[in-house]
Design an enzyme around this catalytic site. Sequence first.
Site, PDB file in Angstrom:
ATOM      1  N   TYR A 135       0.855  -1.195   0.000  1.00 10.51           N
ATOM      2  CA  TYR A 135       0.000   0.000   0.000  1.00 10.51           C
ATOM      3  C   TYR A 135       0.884   1.235   0.000  1.00 10.51           C
ATOM      4  CZ  TYR A 135      -3.885   3.116   0.787  1.00 10.51           C
ATOM      5  OH  TYR A 135      -4.819   4.110   0.622  1.00 10.51           O
ATOM      6  N   GLN A 196     -10.849  -0.227   0.700  1.00  6.70           N
ATOM      7  CA  GLN A 196     -11.236  -1.077  -0.424  1.00  6.70           C
ATOM      8  C   GLN A 196     -10.019  -1.696  -1.109  1.00  6.70           C
ATOM      9  OE1 GLN A 196     -11.844   2.166  -0.060  1.00  6.70           O
ATOM     10  NE2 GLN A 196     -11.458   3.335  -1.933  1.00  6.70           N
ATOM     11  N   ASN A 219      -3.707   5.702   6.146  1.00  8.25           N
ATOM     12  CA  ASN A 219      -4.463   6.466   7.129  1.00  8.25           C
ATOM     13  C   ASN A 219      -5.229   5.533   8.070  1.00  8.25           C
ATOM     14  OD1 ASN A 219      -6.743   5.573   5.743  1.00  8.25           O
ATOM     15  ND2 ASN A 219      -7.033   7.497   4.639  1.00  8.25           N
ATOM     16  N   SER A 242       4.750   8.739  14.067  1.00  9.47           N
ATOM     17  CA  SER A 242       6.213   8.751  14.026  1.00  9.47           C
ATOM     18  C   SER A 242       6.782   9.256  15.350  1.00  9.47           C
ATOM     19  CB  SER A 242       6.698   9.646  12.886  1.00  9.47           C
ATOM     20  OG  SER A 242       6.294   9.134  11.642  1.00  9.47           O
ATOM     21  N   GLN A 264      10.541  14.914  12.900  1.00  8.68           N
ATOM     22  CA  GLN A 264       9.450  13.984  13.185  1.00  8.68           C
ATOM     23  C   GLN A 264       8.150  14.726  13.445  1.00  8.68           C
ATOM     24  OE1 GLN A 264       9.830  10.432  12.887  1.00  8.68           O
ATOM     25  NE2 GLN A 264      11.489  11.515  11.875  1.00  8.68           N
ATOM     26  N   HIS A 267       5.583  15.471  10.613  1.00  5.52           N
ATOM     27  CA  HIS A 267       4.750  14.427  10.004  1.00  5.52           C
ATOM     28  C   HIS A 267       3.275  14.706  10.259  1.00  5.52           C
ATOM     29  CE1 HIS A 267       7.404  11.459   8.241  1.00  5.52           C
ATOM     30  NE2 HIS A 267       8.200  11.539   9.284  1.00  5.52           N
ATOM     31  N   GLU A 332      10.841   4.448  18.297  1.00  7.60           N
ATOM     32  CA  GLU A 332      10.975   4.068  16.891  1.00  7.60           C
ATOM     33  C   GLU A 332      12.360   4.463  16.384  1.00  7.60           C
ATOM     34  OE1 GLU A 332       8.792   5.029  12.595  1.00  7.60           O
ATOM     35  OE2 GLU A 332       8.478   6.357  14.313  1.00  7.60           O
ATOM     36  N   HIS A 333      12.719   5.736  16.576  1.00  6.98           N
ATOM     37  CA  HIS A 333      14.031   6.245  16.166  1.00  6.98           C
ATOM     38  C   HIS A 333      14.775   6.744  17.409  1.00  6.98           C
ATOM     39  CE1 HIS A 333      11.328   7.231  12.650  1.00  6.98           C
ATOM     40  NE2 HIS A 333      12.264   6.516  12.050  1.00  6.98           N
ATOM     41  N   ASP A 366      15.580   7.880   6.955  1.00 11.32           N
ATOM     42  CA  ASP A 366      14.279   7.893   6.293  1.00 11.32           C
ATOM     43  C   ASP A 366      14.400   7.680   4.790  1.00 11.32           C
ATOM     44  OD1 ASP A 366      12.510   8.131   8.368  1.00 11.32           O
ATOM     45  OD2 ASP A 366      12.275  10.300   8.219  1.00 11.32           O
ATOM     46  N   GLU A 420       0.274 -38.606  26.933  1.00 13.46           N
ATOM     47  CA  GLU A 420      -0.804 -37.686  26.556  1.00 13.46           C
ATOM     48  C   GLU A 420      -2.046 -38.437  26.096  1.00 13.46           C
ATOM     49  OE1 GLU A 420       0.885 -35.105  23.600  1.00 13.46           O
ATOM     50  OE2 GLU A 420       2.148 -34.046  25.048  1.00 13.46           O
ATOM     51  N   HIS A 425      -0.642 -41.764  17.888  1.00 12.50           N
ATOM     52  CA  HIS A 425       0.681 -41.176  17.743  1.00 12.50           C
ATOM     53  C   HIS A 425       1.746 -42.191  18.174  1.00 12.50           C
ATOM     54  CE1 HIS A 425      -1.473 -37.358  17.485  1.00 12.50           C
ATOM     55  NE2 HIS A 425      -0.324 -36.726  17.229  1.00 12.50           N
TER      56      HIS A 425
END
Length: 440
Positions: A135, A196, A219, A242, A264, A267, A332-333, A366, A420, A425
């Site tokens: 995506y 979709q 999003n 971020s 950052q 963003h 994250e960073h 980045d 068991e 088995h």
Amino acid sequence: MSKAVINRMSRSAPDFDARLDALLAWDSVSDAGVVSTVASVLGEIREHGDSALLDYTRRFDSVEAESVAELEFSQQQLHAALQRIDAKQRQALERAAERIRLYHEHQRQESWQYQEADGTVLGQQVRPMDRVGLYVPGGKATYPSSVLMNAIPAKVAGVAELVAVSPTPGGQANDMVLAAAAIAGVDRLFAIGGAQAIAALAYGTETIPRVDKIVGPGNIYVATAKRQVFGSVGLDMIAGPSEILVVCDGKTDPDWIAMDLFSQAEHDEDAQSLLISPSAEYLDQVAASIDRLLPTMEREDIIRRSLSDRGALIAVADMSEAIELVNRIAPEHLELSVDEPEQYLPQIRHAGAIFLGRHTPEALGDYCAGPNHVLPTSGTARFSSPLGVYDFQKRSSVINCSPAGAAVLAETASVLARGESLTAHARSAEYRLRDGGGDE
């Protein structure tokens, strides 16, 4: 007096823990309305395929088409965009792609086997996924760098077919995205987006093939759709806003650090920028740099809101306290803008990407340093890793027992199986105790 642009905190304050927890808190769960809308979209695509996809594309992106096939970019169109873009843009994309490819080639895992003394062979077969969906956001912002970071590791892994989707509101495609797709080796690219598009990749339609895994940011509707289709397909992660955490000893130009925090914060308003330092005087200098530089930023309003709501300058007693907070936050960073940063690397347990030294801003990661910029957020670096080649490979265990090896293993398996109460088995294993099989 106007409100400070960014919050100030001290590790020694009695309310520090509560304030930090509140600052870090992030609820990534969609509201009921979004969840319901996405569920409806997924159901429509699953039931009606291409016709529903065309309807949603007309409604949400104002793109008219008689068939989904009309929404697919040809390889000729992708390469034409590569020719159209500015020469410097093409050079930057190609240079970044080469560095990303070289880095990820080191991650590729190969199949392996070993043989035991009795002739039994054990191992692991590593194979790429057949088909992956990517995506690519295409609404308010477009991210050709995201195309490179998601597509190149898949191709290095050996994925046979990479199907990308990206919305084109009003029918306007972004040439940088198309060019990046050409460079990265995207096999098919469709001008569709939203929940979709996720549904089409997860379930398949008459035109769009079903994929094995979906990667790439989006999003809230895209993120919610990814969450709802998980299980039908694999996912990279459900990413939050971020984040950057900078640890500085007070010796880096405060303007540099202020801009790193901005990188950052720009963003979106939910992004998080944190600075930790054992020098209160230095935090004052960075705060002054923020005040002075912020009015020069094109995205000033977004940065100001982000820093005010979720940013902080945090004073600690020493570097030991700073590292303790790093592992608690699991950013994250992480920038270690300090002398001899390598000395702290063994102490860092939780971070998505670690940037060492004063000349390694997160922004380089980045785009073009080489490591992937798809990273765990919201503290998930405690148990998650950056996107990589390994995310596009599957591992199958390989077991080939020799007669002697089977007899030895059968004794152990029989005891455990009967313990068991799984006698089929046990007897299956026991047949291998003697050549030719036979009943008890």
